[in-house]
Write a protein that holds these residues in place. Structure first.
Motif, PDB file in Angstrom:
ATOM      1  N   ARG A  17      28.627  33.617  51.916  1.00 44.18           N
ATOM      2  CA  ARG A  17      29.100  35.039  52.239  1.00 44.18           C
ATOM      3  C   ARG A  17      30.759  35.579  52.401  1.00 44.18           C
ATOM      4  O   ARG A  17      30.571  36.489  52.381  1.00 44.18           O
ATOM      5  N   ASN A  18      31.464  35.574  53.340  1.00 46.24           N
ATOM      6  CA  ASN A  18      32.550  35.385  53.850  1.00 46.24           C
ATOM      7  C   ASN A  18      33.426  35.845  52.049  1.00 46.24           C
ATOM      8  O   ASN A  18      34.060  37.039  52.008  1.00 46.24           O
ATOM      9  N   ASP A  19      33.179  34.663  51.566  1.00 46.81           N
ATOM     10  CA  ASP A  19      34.136  34.707  50.662  1.00 46.81           C
ATOM     11  C   ASP A  19      33.919  35.768  48.767  1.00 46.81           C
ATOM     12  O   ASP A  19      34.448  35.938  48.160  1.00 46.81           O
ATOM     13  N   PHE A  20      32.506  36.471  49.232  1.00 48.36           N
ATOM     14  CA  PHE A  20      32.419  37.439  48.290  1.00 48.36           C
ATOM     15  C   PHE A  20      33.404  38.527  47.683  1.00 48.36           C
ATOM     16  O   PHE A  20      33.179  38.988  47.714  1.00 48.36           O
ATOM     17  N   HIS A  21      33.358  38.545  49.545  1.00 50.33           N
ATOM     18  CA  HIS A  21      34.269  39.951  50.136  1.00 50.33           C
ATOM     19  C   HIS A  21      35.554  39.263  50.011  1.00 50.33           C
ATOM     20  O   HIS A  21      36.789  40.685  50.311  1.00 50.33           O
ATOM     21  N   ASP A  22      36.718  38.333  49.712  1.00 49.43           N
ATOM     22  CA  ASP A  22      37.502  37.599  49.748  1.00 49.43           C
ATOM     23  C   ASP A  22      38.142  38.485  47.944  1.00 49.43           C
ATOM     24  O   ASP A  22      37.820  37.240  47.081  1.00 49.43           O
ATOM     25  N   PRO A  23      39.347  39.165  47.574  1.00 47.06           N
ATOM     26  CA  PRO A  23      39.621  38.768  46.980  1.00 47.06           C
ATOM     27  C   PRO A  23      40.819  38.036  46.009  1.00 47.06           C
ATOM     28  O   PRO A  23      40.962  38.080  44.749  1.00 47.06           O
ATOM     29  N   ALA A  24      40.670  37.701  46.665  1.00 44.81           N
ATOM     30  CA  ALA A  24      41.662  36.289  46.192  1.00 44.81           C
ATOM     31  C   ALA A  24      41.102  34.611  45.916  1.00 44.81           C
ATOM     32  O   ALA A  24      41.393  33.580  45.249  1.00 44.81           O
TER      33      ALA A  24
END
Length: 129
Positions: A17-24
């Motif tokens: 879930r955290n990765d969905f919002h990480d532009p990298a």
């Protein structure tokens, strides 16, 4: 299980879930007729020399949908995404026994190196952009 951390389902779910919002980072889900048939996770990183590179973290295609171009489409998407972010190269790791993935990456111009041994036997696959 002894050498790798064991995450609970909830911990893994939160990390993704955290990765969905990480532009990298990019999470790509492949579907056919509304059915999820594969996934690919990758990210942009910076190496010790300060070069931006792409890292292919995970890729999977359900067995019934293999040999139908899904993995090729996912890999092509990752290469384009890394090029759009000015990556110098792309890096992936795979188990030494994963011949099919090694062949796919070689088709796209990746160079196989290894085997290496850490917590498991693996190869690195590198493509300079």
């Amino acid at each position: 299980r002894k050498s790798l951390p064991n995450f609970t389902f909830d911990q893994m779910q939160q990390m993704i879930r955290n990765d969905f919002h990480d532009p990298a980072k990019r999470i790509v889900i492949a579907t056919i007729d509304g059915v999820v048939v594969g996934q690919s996770l990758y990210s942009v990183k910076t190496d010790e020399a300060g070069k931006v590179y792409g890292f292919c973290f995970s890729r999977y295609v359900k067995p019934d949908f293999r040999r139908k171009g899904v993995a090729r489409a996912l890999l092509a998407d990752s290469i384009k995404w890394f090029q759009d972010r000015n990556a110098s190269y792309i890096l992936a790791h795979t188990h030494t026994g994963n011949d099919k993935l090694q062949s796919l990456f070689k088709e796209f111009g990746f160079v196989l190196e290894g085997p290496f041994s850490n917590k498991w036997e693996y190869f690195t696959l590198t493509k300079w952009l």
